[in-house]
Design a protein around this motif. Structure first.
Motif, PDB file in Angstrom:
ATOM      1  N   GLN A   1      34.043  27.820  44.098  1.00 24.55           N
ATOM      2  CA  GLN A   1      35.390  28.066  44.841  1.00 24.55           C
ATOM      3  C   GLN A   1      35.922  29.282  44.175  1.00 24.55           C
ATOM      4  OE1 GLN A   1      35.670  26.234  47.129  1.00 24.55           O
ATOM      5  NE2 GLN A   1      33.821  25.177  46.959  1.00 24.55           N
ATOM      6  N   ALA A   2      35.505  30.078  43.577  1.00 15.74           N
ATOM      7  CA  ALA A   2      36.259  31.218  42.913  1.00 15.74           C
ATOM      8  C   ALA A   2      36.473  32.231  44.204  1.00 15.74           C
ATOM      9  CB  ALA A   2      35.460  31.972  41.855  1.00 15.74           C
ATOM     10  N   ARG A   3      37.713  32.956  44.128  1.00 14.92           N
ATOM     11  CA  ARG A   3      38.177  33.515  45.123  1.00 14.92           C
ATOM     12  C   ARG A   3      38.078  35.203  44.716  1.00 14.92           C
ATOM     13  NH1 ARG A   3      43.352  33.490  46.911  1.00 14.92           N
ATOM     14  NH2 ARG A   3      43.874  31.514  45.650  1.00 14.92           N
ATOM     15  N   ARG A   4      37.388  36.092  45.777  1.00 14.22           N
ATOM     16  CA  ARG A   4      37.719  37.575  45.272  1.00 14.22           C
ATOM     17  C   ARG A   4      38.971  38.008  45.551  1.00 14.22           C
ATOM     18  NH1 ARG A   4      37.515  42.466  47.136  1.00 14.22           N
ATOM     19  NH2 ARG A   4      37.679  41.513  49.344  1.00 14.22           N
ATOM     20  N   MET A   5      39.528  38.677  44.499  1.00 13.92           N
ATOM     21  CA  MET A   5      40.880  39.321  44.870  1.00 13.92           C
ATOM     22  C   MET A   5      40.512  40.967  45.381  1.00 13.92           C
ATOM     23  SD  MET A   5      42.722  37.953  41.270  1.00 13.92           S
ATOM     24  CE  MET A   5      41.474  37.917  40.151  1.00 13.92           C
ATOM     25  N   ASP A   6      41.519  40.982  46.318  1.00 15.26           N
ATOM     26  CA  ASP A   6      41.524  42.548  46.728  1.00 15.26           C
ATOM     27  C   ASP A   6      42.101  43.325  45.598  1.00 15.26           C
ATOM     28  OD1 ASP A   6      40.418  42.205  49.277  1.00 15.26           O
ATOM     29  OD2 ASP A   6      42.280  41.677  50.182  1.00 15.26           O
ATOM     30  N   ARG A   7      43.058  42.851  44.889  1.00 14.21           N
ATOM     31  CA  ARG A   7      43.905  43.596  43.934  1.00 14.21           C
ATOM     32  C   ARG A   7      44.247  42.624  42.791  1.00 14.21           C
ATOM     33  NH1 ARG A   7      47.952  47.901  46.255  1.00 14.21           N
ATOM     34  NH2 ARG A   7      46.542  48.723  47.873  1.00 14.21           N
ATOM     35  N   VAL A   8      44.032  43.513  41.433  1.00  9.38           N
ATOM     36  CA  VAL A   8      44.458  42.529  40.349  1.00  9.38           C
ATOM     37  C   VAL A   8      45.272  43.578  39.502  1.00  9.38           C
ATOM     38  CG1 VAL A   8      42.189  42.917  39.010  1.00  9.38           C
ATOM     39  CG2 VAL A   8      43.797  40.994  38.421  1.00  9.38           C
ATOM     40  N   ALA A   9      46.444  43.124  38.790  1.00  4.58           N
ATOM     41  CA  ALA A   9      47.268  43.907  37.885  1.00  4.58           C
ATOM     42  C   ALA A   9      46.481  44.314  36.684  1.00  4.58           C
ATOM     43  CB  ALA A   9      48.417  43.246  37.759  1.00  4.58           C
ATOM     44  N   PHE A  10      46.820  45.261  36.273  1.00  3.32           N
ATOM     45  CA  PHE A  10      46.244  45.868  34.838  1.00  3.32           C
ATOM     46  C   PHE A  10      46.558  44.880  33.743  1.00  3.32           C
ATOM     47  CE2 PHE A  10      47.046  50.391  36.500  1.00  3.32           C
ATOM     48  CZ  PHE A  10      45.608  50.783  36.660  1.00  3.32           C
ATOM     49  N   GLU A  11      47.724  44.181  33.710  1.00  2.64           N
ATOM     50  CA  GLU A  11      48.006  43.524  32.682  1.00  2.64           C
ATOM     51  C   GLU A  11      47.351  42.041  32.628  1.00  2.64           C
ATOM     52  OE1 GLU A  11      50.103  45.077  34.544  1.00  2.64           O
ATOM     53  OE2 GLU A  11      51.625  45.911  33.245  1.00  2.64           O
ATOM     54  N   GLU A  12      47.189  41.613  34.187  1.00  9.60           N
ATOM     55  CA  GLU A  12      46.246  40.434  34.272  1.00  9.60           C
ATOM     56  C   GLU A  12      44.894  40.853  33.792  1.00  9.60           C
ATOM     57  OE1 GLU A  12      48.703  38.175  37.462  1.00  9.60           O
ATOM     58  OE2 GLU A  12      47.703  39.565  38.341  1.00  9.60           O
ATOM     59  N   MET A  13      44.277  41.901  34.267  1.00  6.53           N
ATOM     60  CA  MET A  13      42.763  42.213  34.130  1.00  6.53           C
ATOM     61  C   MET A  13      42.566  42.382  32.603  1.00  6.53           C
ATOM     62  SD  MET A  13      40.260  42.409  35.941  1.00  6.53           S
ATOM     63  CE  MET A  13      38.853  41.936  34.619  1.00  6.53           C
TER      64      MET A  13
ATOM     65  N   VAL B   1      37.321  45.201  27.843  1.00  8.06           N
ATOM     66  CA  VAL B   1      38.873  45.346  27.627  1.00  8.06           C
ATOM     67  C   VAL B   1      39.283  46.751  27.554  1.00  8.06           C
ATOM     68  CG1 VAL B   1      40.882  44.669  26.246  1.00  8.06           C
ATOM     69  CG2 VAL B   1      38.741  43.287  26.330  1.00  8.06           C
ATOM     70  N   ARG B   2      38.635  47.581  26.883  1.00 12.06           N
ATOM     71  CA  ARG B   2      38.809  49.048  26.375  1.00 12.06           C
ATOM     72  C   ARG B   2      38.946  49.823  27.691  1.00 12.06           C
ATOM     73  NH1 ARG B   2      42.049  52.414  24.168  1.00 12.06           N
ATOM     74  NH2 ARG B   2      41.135  54.238  23.563  1.00 12.06           N
TER      75      ARG B   2
END
Ligand code: ADP
Ligand code: ASP
Ligand code: MG
Length: 412
Positions: A190-202, A215-216
């Motif tokens: 059920q995972a969803r692909r995200m169009d965008r993800v924020a740097f901090e969250e990634m 991570v680096r």
């Protein structure tokens, strides 16, 4: 015309057919008029095999020689891709880390890139219209002249660092999934692909176990403002999808409280029973571990049955478990504890979301939901945009799925 860095991971270069497929992705960008530098990983499974050979050669292997061995996987794929490109009429040249050079510190096995000299690649673009194929995961320590590697998953970092060094307009990380998902799509359908993800969250997702990016590489993309996409090499090379853009928080329109769930099996738990409840004890335990470069993550302290002593539970990376135990056993008299218990069949499950900054009670809901599923929580940590729970490994999927549903992340 733009300048692009394209990175292809292990499954994307797993055999000659996959390498020929990569060449088609490169061809598309070249025909669109772009300057292209490619970064490749070793064929999937190769690095694991090389690591296993080092362990077979000696339990206590020399890390400089480990690097000499494991860096070889990427040399093969870089050369093969250059040949495959030439074979379809695209001028191409491979580059090993030391040839550019990619300079690093001397932390063999997990070296950090200090700089990349992109001048030879740029000369190839300008004078010979040549595609550059750089071997990922490796560099050279300039003082010793020895080959280094960047830690597992390090080709992502090679790619982003190269993009920063040659001022690329974009860095595309091609892998076996078509973007960053709300959780590992291999365990949650059920995972969803995200169009965008924020740097901090990634960054949090990567450091909490989502191995889709090292991570680096996310840190470098954030600091150097490299426009980085995660996308699939399995898309039709003639018509690929854009994937997921890693971007600033401000560039995300629809913000959720929790955006992702990650899990890490790379944890081990240590419990010290009946530790004297007096000042200085925490230092006696954690300073020697810190001195040995062992990262302690979750810590919980509870009063023992006798009320005079406490029990201290904490986690260390699974790879450091034996070393941590040995250090604590050696310091037993100094610390003063009853006995030591350890467990490696534990998993850390984490929920990440910038929205947690402004919403209370996000973690509490998870504790309740997990309890209802009969999942026992061994330890908890929270910080501004994430919380983690340590649970028995056998409940990993159940816990990840429970939290994924709880926070409304399931695909509809
Ligand atoms: P590569 O060899 O291309 O570097 P990796 O295996 O290192 O690929 O990373 C891709 C894998 O990361 C995917 O196959 C997927 O199982 C895993 N993964 C874990 N969490 C996530 C996530 N949130 N989104 C996408 N992939 C994820
Ligand atoms: N081949 C290396 C590894 O497996 C680097 C990478 O794939 O990014 O860790
Ligand atoms: Mg990877």
């Amino acid at each position: 015309m733009a300048r692009l860095v394209l990175k292809f991971g292990g499954t994307s270069v797993a055999n000659m057919d996959r390498i020929r497929n990569v060449a088609q992705h490169v061809r598309r960008e070249v025909e669109a008029g772009h300057e292209v530098a490619v970064v490749v990983s070793a064929m999937s499974g190769k690095t694991n095999e090389l690591v296993a050979w080092c362990k077979d050669a000696s339990i206590l292997y020399d890390m400089k020689e480990y690097d000499a061995v494991v860096a070889s996987g990427e040399l093969v794929t870089a050369g093969l891709l250059a040949i495959a490109l030439q074979n379809i009429g695209i001028p191409a040249r491979s580059w090993q880390g030391w040839q550019l050079p990619v300079t690093t510190d001397d932390a063999h096995g997990s070296a950090r890139i200090l700089g990349i000299d992109g001048s030879k690649l740029i000369e190839g673009f300008e004078k010979r219209k040549e595609v550059a194929v750089m071997a990922g995961f490796q560099g050279i320590h300039p003082e010793s002249g020895r080959v280094t590697t960047l830690g597992r998953g390090g080709s992502d970092t090679s790619a982003v660092a190269l993009a920063a060094a040659i001022k690329a307009d974009r860095c595309d990380i091609y892998t076996d999934v078509d973007g960053v998902y709300t959780t590992d799509p291999r365990i949650v359908k059920q995972a969803r692909r995200m169009d965008r993800v924020a740097f901090e969250e990634m960054l949090e997702m990567a450091s909490l176990g989502a191995k889709v990016l090292q991570v680096r590489s996310v840190e470098l993309a954030m600091v150097h403002k490299v426009k980085t996409f995660v996308r699939s090499s399995f898309d039709d090379p003639a018509d690929p999808k854009p994937g997921t853009l890693i971007c600033d928080e401000e560039d995300i329109v629809e913000q959720q409280v929790v955006t992702g769930i990650a899990y890490s099996k790379d944890e081990a738990q240590i419990t010290l029973r009946r530790v004297a409840d007096k000042p200085g004890v925490a230092a006696a335990i954690f300073v020697p571990l810190a001195d040995a470069n062992i990262n302690v993550d979750m810590i919980i302290q509870v009063v023992s049955d006798d009320a005079k002593t406490t029990d201290l539970t904490f986690t260390v990376p699974a790879a450091e478990y034996e070393r941590a135990k040995a250090i604590l056993e050696a310091a037993k008299a100094e610390i003063g504890y009853g006995d030591l218990h350890g467990a490696t069949d534990v998993v850390k499950v984490s929920a990440i979301g910038i929205g947690m900054r402004s919403h209370a009670g996000v973690a509490a809901r998870a504790f309740k939901a997990l309890a209802e599923k009969g999942v026992n929580i061994r330890a908890i940590t929270t910080s501004e945009i994430k919380f983690s729970v340590l649970i028995d490994a056998e409940y990993t999927e159940l816990a990840v799925r429970t939290l994924h549903t709880l926070y409304g992340l399931d695909k509809t």
